[in-house]
Design a protein around this motif. Structure first.
Motif, PDB file in Angstrom:
ATOM      1  N   TRP A 131       0.660  -1.294   0.122  1.00 12.38           N
ATOM      2  CA  TRP A 131      -0.053   0.044  -0.014  1.00 12.38           C
ATOM      3  C   TRP A 131       0.897   1.412   0.002  1.00 12.38           C
ATOM      4  CZ3 TRP A 131      -3.278   1.552   4.669  1.00 12.38           C
ATOM      5  CH2 TRP A 131      -4.138   2.533   4.528  1.00 12.38           C
ATOM      6  N   ARG A 132       0.450   2.127  -0.940  1.00  8.36           N
ATOM      7  CA  ARG A 132       1.323   3.366  -0.957  1.00  8.36           C
ATOM      8  C   ARG A 132       0.477   4.647  -1.458  1.00  8.36           C
ATOM      9  NH1 ARG A 132       5.407   3.183  -6.183  1.00  8.36           N
ATOM     10  NH2 ARG A 132       3.482   3.294  -7.931  1.00  8.36           N
ATOM     11  N   MET A 133       0.987   5.818  -0.996  1.00  2.00           N
ATOM     12  CA  MET A 133       0.043   6.927  -1.766  1.00  2.00           C
ATOM     13  C   MET A 133       0.713   7.353  -2.865  1.00  2.00           C
ATOM     14  SD  MET A 133      -2.729   6.922   0.448  1.00  2.00           S
ATOM     15  CE  MET A 133      -3.403   6.801   2.046  1.00  2.00           C
ATOM     16  N   ASN A 134      -0.018   7.826  -3.912  1.00  4.58           N
ATOM     17  CA  ASN A 134       0.888   8.375  -5.140  1.00  4.58           C
ATOM     18  C   ASN A 134      -0.212   9.361  -5.855  1.00  4.58           C
ATOM     19  OD1 ASN A 134       2.709   8.409  -7.092  1.00  4.58           O
ATOM     20  ND2 ASN A 134       1.672   6.797  -8.412  1.00  4.58           N
ATOM     21  N   TYR A 135       0.041  10.438  -6.047  1.00  3.99           N
ATOM     22  CA  TYR A 135      -0.707  11.401  -6.775  1.00  3.99           C
ATOM     23  C   TYR A 135      -1.177  10.987  -8.297  1.00  3.99           C
ATOM     24  CZ  TYR A 135      -2.611  15.745  -8.512  1.00  3.99           C
ATOM     25  OH  TYR A 135      -3.486  16.616  -8.795  1.00  3.99           O
ATOM     26  N   VAL A 136      -2.270  10.958  -8.605  1.00  2.00           N
ATOM     27  CA  VAL A 136      -2.640  10.567  -9.791  1.00  2.00           C
ATOM     28  C   VAL A 136      -3.732  11.571 -10.218  1.00  2.00           C
ATOM     29  CG1 VAL A 136      -3.435   8.698 -11.435  1.00  2.00           C
ATOM     30  CG2 VAL A 136      -1.644   8.136  -9.700  1.00  2.00           C
ATOM     31  N   GLU A 137      -3.809  11.825 -11.704  1.00  2.00           N
ATOM     32  CA  GLU A 137      -5.005  12.629 -11.971  1.00  2.00           C
ATOM     33  C   GLU A 137      -5.652  11.864 -13.234  1.00  2.00           C
ATOM     34  OE1 GLU A 137      -2.743  17.006 -11.715  1.00  2.00           O
ATOM     35  OE2 GLU A 137      -3.149  16.164 -13.795  1.00  2.00           O
ATOM     36  N   ASN A 138      -7.089  11.582 -12.918  1.00  2.00           N
ATOM     37  CA  ASN A 138      -7.706  10.644 -13.775  1.00  2.00           C
ATOM     38  C   ASN A 138      -9.100  11.314 -14.482  1.00  2.00           C
ATOM     39  OD1 ASN A 138      -9.145   8.476 -15.146  1.00  2.00           O
ATOM     40  ND2 ASN A 138      -9.962   7.688 -13.307  1.00  2.00           N
ATOM     41  N   PRO A 139      -8.844  11.711 -15.725  1.00  2.00           N
ATOM     42  CA  PRO A 139      -9.742  12.189 -16.528  1.00  2.00           C
ATOM     43  C   PRO A 139     -10.922  11.261 -16.910  1.00  2.00           C
ATOM     44  CG  PRO A 139      -7.844  11.636 -17.934  1.00  2.00           C
ATOM     45  CD  PRO A 139      -7.531  11.268 -16.652  1.00  2.00           C
ATOM     46  N   GLY A 140     -10.597  10.094 -16.767  1.00  2.00           N
ATOM     47  CA  GLY A 140     -11.667   9.196 -17.188  1.00  2.00           C
ATOM     48  C   GLY A 140     -12.525   8.504 -15.810  1.00  2.00           C
ATOM     49  N   ALA A 141     -13.163   7.350 -16.211  1.00  2.69           N
ATOM     50  CA  ALA A 141     -14.012   6.923 -15.217  1.00  2.69           C
ATOM     51  C   ALA A 141     -13.118   5.797 -14.576  1.00  2.69           C
ATOM     52  CB  ALA A 141     -15.364   6.451 -15.654  1.00  2.69           C
ATOM     53  N   ALA A 142     -13.779   5.136 -13.790  1.00  2.00           N
ATOM     54  CA  ALA A 142     -12.826   3.973 -13.158  1.00  2.00           C
ATOM     55  C   ALA A 142     -12.316   3.205 -13.949  1.00  2.00           C
ATOM     56  CB  ALA A 142     -13.959   2.768 -12.282  1.00  2.00           C
ATOM     57  N   TRP A 143     -10.842   2.778 -13.668  1.00  2.00           N
ATOM     58  CA  TRP A 143      -9.926   2.230 -14.450  1.00  2.00           C
ATOM     59  C   TRP A 143      -9.637   2.719 -15.858  1.00  2.00           C
ATOM     60  CZ3 TRP A 143     -14.176  -0.767 -12.413  1.00  2.00           C
ATOM     61  CH2 TRP A 143     -13.848  -1.600 -11.249  1.00  2.00           C
ATOM     62  N   GLY A 144      -9.921   4.358 -15.803  1.00  5.09           N
ATOM     63  CA  GLY A 144      -9.403   5.166 -16.711  1.00  5.09           C
ATOM     64  C   GLY A 144     -10.526   4.916 -17.902  1.00  5.09           C
ATOM     65  N   MET A 145     -11.509   4.323 -17.727  1.00  4.80           N
ATOM     66  CA  MET A 145     -12.354   4.114 -18.941  1.00  4.80           C
ATOM     67  C   MET A 145     -12.865   5.691 -19.661  1.00  4.80           C
ATOM     68  SD  MET A 145     -15.087   1.137 -17.991  1.00  4.80           S
ATOM     69  CE  MET A 145     -15.623   1.880 -16.689  1.00  4.80           C
ATOM     70  N   PHE A 146     -12.866   5.910 -20.862  1.00 12.33           N
ATOM     71  CA  PHE A 146     -13.516   7.176 -21.553  1.00 12.33           C
ATOM     72  C   PHE A 146     -12.211   8.351 -21.568  1.00 12.33           C
ATOM     73  CE2 PHE A 146     -17.337   5.210 -19.465  1.00 12.33           C
ATOM     74  CZ  PHE A 146     -17.848   4.549 -20.780  1.00 12.33           C
ATOM     75  N   ARG A 147     -11.098   7.999 -20.910  1.00 13.21           N
ATOM     76  CA  ARG A 147     -10.331   8.980 -20.799  1.00 13.21           C
ATOM     77  C   ARG A 147      -9.697   9.475 -22.054  1.00 13.21           C
ATOM     78  NH1 ARG A 147      -5.706   7.428 -16.891  1.00 13.21           N
ATOM     79  NH2 ARG A 147      -5.028   9.303 -17.624  1.00 13.21           N
ATOM     80  N   THR A 148      -9.933   8.593 -23.278  1.00 18.68           N
ATOM     81  CA  THR A 148      -9.431   8.930 -24.428  1.00 18.68           C
ATOM     82  C   THR A 148     -10.251   9.647 -25.135  1.00 18.68           C
ATOM     83  OG1 THR A 148     -10.135   6.817 -25.518  1.00 18.68           O
ATOM     84  CG2 THR A 148      -8.017   7.008 -24.640  1.00 18.68           C
ATOM     85  N   LEU A 149     -11.478  10.110 -24.675  1.00 24.11           N
ATOM     86  CA  LEU A 149     -12.457  10.613 -25.324  1.00 24.11           C
ATOM     87  C   LEU A 149     -12.035  12.054 -25.412  1.00 24.11           C
ATOM     88  CD1 LEU A 149     -15.925   9.480 -23.905  1.00 24.11           C
ATOM     89  CD2 LEU A 149     -14.897   8.793 -26.257  1.00 24.11           C
TER      90      LEU A 149
END
Length: 205
Positions: free
Chosen positions: A73-91
């Motif tokens: 377990w770690r804390m890591n800063y991430v920005e997700n423009p999509g939904a869960a599991w990165g879905m739709f992030r390529t739209l």
């Protein structure tokens, strides 16, 4: 003897607490997992809170992950423009943001509609729907402010960060827990949601 909380007061209380917890932990992720406040010269709490909602695209300013339990377990800063599991992030951003806005508003309306139909004694379902509502709104606030969601919790397999659960946040956890409670509700099969007008029916639990 104190009068029990009405279902609407319970919803308001849980919603407020969970939403604040979600936004505060995301603020801590920005404060402790990026150097943006140092770069921006933000020192006081109010300055940092203002910057939290004003700054964008901070992944280049992210620090090294913080290990809570190093093998898992770690804390890591991430920005997700999509939904869960990165879905739709390529739209395209305009289509993606319009889609998520409609989905979020639809989810809020759906949750409130079914919450209104619950009886006063159906506390388990009330808590479940409050969790889902707070999680949905928490991520929606992120999208309104930044057009992406801040994620920071990473669970992975025994020192293998390449084998991990997709990075998530408190809002995601609230949605998962709330939906699981709805699915696993012990009276779900024998006690369906009441129709409008049946709010005073006695409980069979």
């Amino acid at each position: 003897m104190m009068k029990p909380l009405s279902k609407w007061r319970l919803l308001g209380l849980l919603f407020a607490l969970c939403l604040v917890a979600d936004q505060w932990t995301k603020f801590l992720a920005v404060e402790r997992l990026t150097v943006v406040f140092d770069r921006g010269g933000d020192h006081g709490l109010l300055e940092k809170v203002r910057g939290f909602y004003a700054y964008r695209h901070l992944e280049p300013l992210a620090t090294e992950p913080y290990y809570v339990v190093r093998p898992l377990w770690r804390m890591n800063y991430v920005e997700n423009p999509g939904a869960a599991w990165g879905m739709f992030r390529t739209l395209p951003p305009e289509i993606r943001n319009g889609f998520f806005t409609l989905v979020s508003l639809g989810a809020v309306g759906f949750i409130l509609y079914y919450y209104r139909r619950l009886r006063q004694d159906q506390r388990f379902l009330q808590v479940a729907l409050a969790f889902v509502l707070a999680g949905a709104v928490g991520n929606f606030v992120d999208r309104l402010a930044r057009r992406y969601v801040i994620d920071f919790i990473e669970w992975y397999w025994w020192n293998r960060t390449d084998i991990r659960w997709p990075t998530f946040n408190i809002a995601d956890s609230l949605i998962v827990v709330g939906v699981a409670m709805l699915v696993l509700h012990p009276g779900a099969k024998k006690e369906p949601l009441p129709v409008a007008g049946e709010g005073r029916a006695p409980s069979r639990a």
